[in-house]
Design an enzyme around this catalytic site. Structure first.
Site, mmCIF file in Angstrom:
data_model
loop_
_atom_site.group_PDB
_atom_site.id
_atom_site.type_symbol
_atom_site.label_atom_id
_atom_site.label_comp_id
_atom_site.label_asym_id
_atom_site.label_seq_id
_atom_site.Cartn_x
_atom_site.Cartn_y
_atom_site.Cartn_z
ATOM 1 N N GLU A 168 -8.854 16.778 48.169
ATOM 2 C CA GLU A 168 -8.605 17.515 49.411
ATOM 3 C C GLU A 168 -7.449 16.799 50.100
ATOM 4 O O GLU A 168 -7.608 15.692 50.612
ATOM 5 C CB GLU A 168 -9.857 17.515 50.304
ATOM 6 C CG GLU A 168 -11.095 18.105 49.660
ATOM 7 C CD GLU A 168 -10.988 19.596 49.400
ATOM 8 O OE1 GLU A 168 -10.084 20.254 49.987
ATOM 9 O OE2 GLU A 168 -11.777 20.124 48.608
ATOM 10 N N GLU A 193 4.399 17.105 56.532
ATOM 11 C CA GLU A 193 3.173 17.056 57.336
ATOM 12 C C GLU A 193 3.311 15.894 58.328
ATOM 13 O O GLU A 193 3.392 14.735 57.926
ATOM 14 C CB GLU A 193 1.948 16.845 56.439
ATOM 15 C CG GLU A 193 0.650 16.869 57.209
ATOM 16 C CD GLU A 193 -0.563 16.644 56.324
ATOM 17 O OE1 GLU A 193 -1.609 17.262 56.574
ATOM 18 O OE2 GLU A 193 -0.461 15.844 55.378
ATOM 19 N N LYS A 237 -16.082 4.493 49.477
ATOM 20 C CA LYS A 237 -15.057 3.641 50.069
ATOM 21 C C LYS A 237 -14.454 4.403 51.242
ATOM 22 O O LYS A 237 -13.600 5.269 51.080
ATOM 23 C CB LYS A 237 -13.946 3.275 49.090
ATOM 24 C CG LYS A 237 -12.998 2.189 49.663
ATOM 25 C CD LYS A 237 -11.579 2.308 49.182
ATOM 26 C CE LYS A 237 -10.754 3.325 49.906
ATOM 27 N NZ LYS A 237 -10.479 2.998 51.337
ATOM 28 N N CYS A 276 -5.738 18.078 58.601
ATOM 29 C CA CYS A 276 -4.921 18.612 57.506
ATOM 30 C C CYS A 276 -4.811 20.124 57.569
ATOM 31 O O CYS A 276 -3.865 20.701 57.037
ATOM 32 C CB CYS A 276 -5.495 18.172 56.158
ATOM 33 S SG CYS A 276 -7.248 18.526 55.952
#
Length: 476
Positions: free
Chosen positions: A246, A379, A171, A279
């Site tokens: 992750e 973040e 997906k 990231c």
């Protein structure tokens, strides 16, 4: 306008059971570039059933045959480089050169890295003479991938799963699905058996949750936000499936006084790469106080030299961020940074000068950021850098670790003993020093709220395996 309304299930392109169309927006133009359909439970069930039926035969297929198919897939991936680069450019706004080289190249680099790792990989080995240990495919895997480095993440998941004998349902991000649909075409062209690789488009609430809670899915491999990773873990708990995550990051870039003269500029460029949508970006620059004033001047100059431009043009400029939602989030955080008292060195609110369309963000640098500020902690996932001073090595380590994340930290010093000493103390899955990137096959993954998985090379292969201990049958 591209129309990609079908899913790839059991070796065929099929129509969704209950079509629900969604526009894919080119972030450089804010215009619709494609239309896809999102799946529902029936589509997810069909894909999982196909993967489940294909698993025994694929798991029993000799490794050499699986590797041969992966090599064929790699050749097709290379031959269709321009198509892939263009798909990535349109769907997530990577400038032409970045899309066709770095973004496309990440997939090729990891695929070749897995092939290298497989050459000496032991799926069965002796243990204390009379026992043997086997690594076996875990089963049906749900692969949920993000929009920021689409082929990097698809390849990091799909290739090792294929190699060990797992079957899968992918997906991709509904924001940037075109590259994954093209990857499915390549898998089909390579001739993989029916049901080994399946693709269903959908969002996280729909297909993502359905895969995470599905009783016939043995593992979920997810890359994305920490918030979504927590939700996936909860959804998967009832079926006790393996969950490999992750997630986010807030990397510290520790620059000591004796760092090389290009360390600050290099850090700014790295932070801004891919419009800050990585990231593992070094978004917190920590500079030893004796070099701090100079570093601020260098960072300001580097940010102001960072060009923002159209995705259709070649060059080293950065492009837009992926969506209006992401653009607004970044603008909000820049505004919060200003209100909370950080010193704005470069960039700021609004689009770059002369730009009135597209989700373009000004390359932004804040100085004098303190741990109580939102931009220190959250973040941002955009081209925004925070800079702060430190006085001692111990303080630098404490500041680097003062975060819920633990993905990648960066250390800049000419003192090799100090580099290693600090690298051992910072709490992150990866540490890069003096601008030297990690080698192909080195494991990618983090500590704490950056996740629990490892991808790439031998570690990425083991991620999709179960361990079986067999006693009393020694190996010859």
């Amino acid at each position: 306008m591209i129309e990609k309304r079908q899913f790839y299930i059991n070796g065929e392109w099929v129509d969704p059971v209950s079509p629900h169309d969604m526009d894919v927006i080119d972030p450089a133009t804010e215009e619709v570039c494609a239309v896809i359909s999102l799946g529902d439970q029936a589509d997810t069930d069909a894909a999982v059933a196909a993967a489940n039926a294909a698993f025994p035969g694929w798991a029993d297929t000799p490794l050499e045959e699986r590797i041969a198919l992966i090599r064929e897939l790699g050749e097709i991936y290379t031959a269709r480089k321009e198509e892939m680069g263009e798909a990535i450019r349109m769907e997530m706004g990577a400038p032409k050169d970045l899309a066709h080289n770095n973004q496309w190249g990440a997939g090729s680099w990891h695929l070749n890295g897995f092939l290298d790792a497989l050459e000496g990989f032991e799926f069965e080995k002796p243990y204390k003479g009379k026992d043997r240990m086997r690594l076996e495919p875990i089963g049906v895997c749900g692969l949920i991938t993000p929009w920021n480095w689409p082929m990097n993440q698809v390849v990091l998941k799909a290739i090792p799963a294929m190699a060990v004998g797992c079957t899968m349902v992918l997906k991709p991000s509904e924001i940037a699905p075109l590259s994954s649909l093209l990857f499915a075409e390549m898998v089909d062209e390579a001739g993989f058996p029916k049901g080994v690789f399946n693709l269903v488009n959908g969002d996280g609430v729909g297909v993502g949750s359905q895969l995470s809670s599905h009783p016939d899915v043995d593992m979920i491999s997810f890359t994305g936000s920490t918030r979504a990773g927590i939700a996936i873990s909860k959804a998967a708990a009832d079926t006790l499936k393996r969950v490999s995550l992750e997630l986010g990051g807030k990397g510290a870039n520790v620059i000591f006084a004796d760092a090389d003269e290009k360390a600050v500029k290099r850090g700014v460029i790295h932070c801004m790469q891919n419009s800050g949508q990585s990231c593992n970006a070094p978004t917190r620059m920590m500079v030893e106080r004796s070099r701090y004033a100079q570093a601020l001047e260098e960072a300001k100059a580097a940010a102001e030299a960072t060009q923002v431009g159209p995705t259709t043009e070649s060059g080293r400029h950065i492009g837009p961020v992926v969506s209006e939602l992401q653009y607004n989030k970044i603008q909000d955080l820049i505004e919060i940074g200003i209100k909370e008292g950080a010193t704005l060195l470069a960039g700021g609110l609004g689009r770059p000068e002369g730009v009135n369309k597209g989700y373009y963000v000004r390359p932004t640098v804040f100085a004098d950021v303190t741990p109580d500020m939102t931009i220190y902690r959250e973040e941002i996932f955009g081209p925004v850098l925070s800079i702060m001073p430190f006085d001692t090595e111990e303080q630098a380590i404490e500041m680097a670790n003062d975060t819920v994340y633990g993905l990648t930290n960066y250390i800049q010093t000419q003192d090799d003993d100090k580099r290693l000493r600090v690298a051992r103390k910072v709490r992150s899955g990866m540490v890069e020093t003096n601008g030297i990137g990690r080698q192909n096959g080195s494991p990618f993954g983090g500590y704490k709220q950056s996740g629990n998985g490892r991808e790439g090379g031998a570690w990425g292969i083991e991620e999709f395996c179960e361990v079986k201990a067999i006693s009393g049958v020694p190996m010859e």
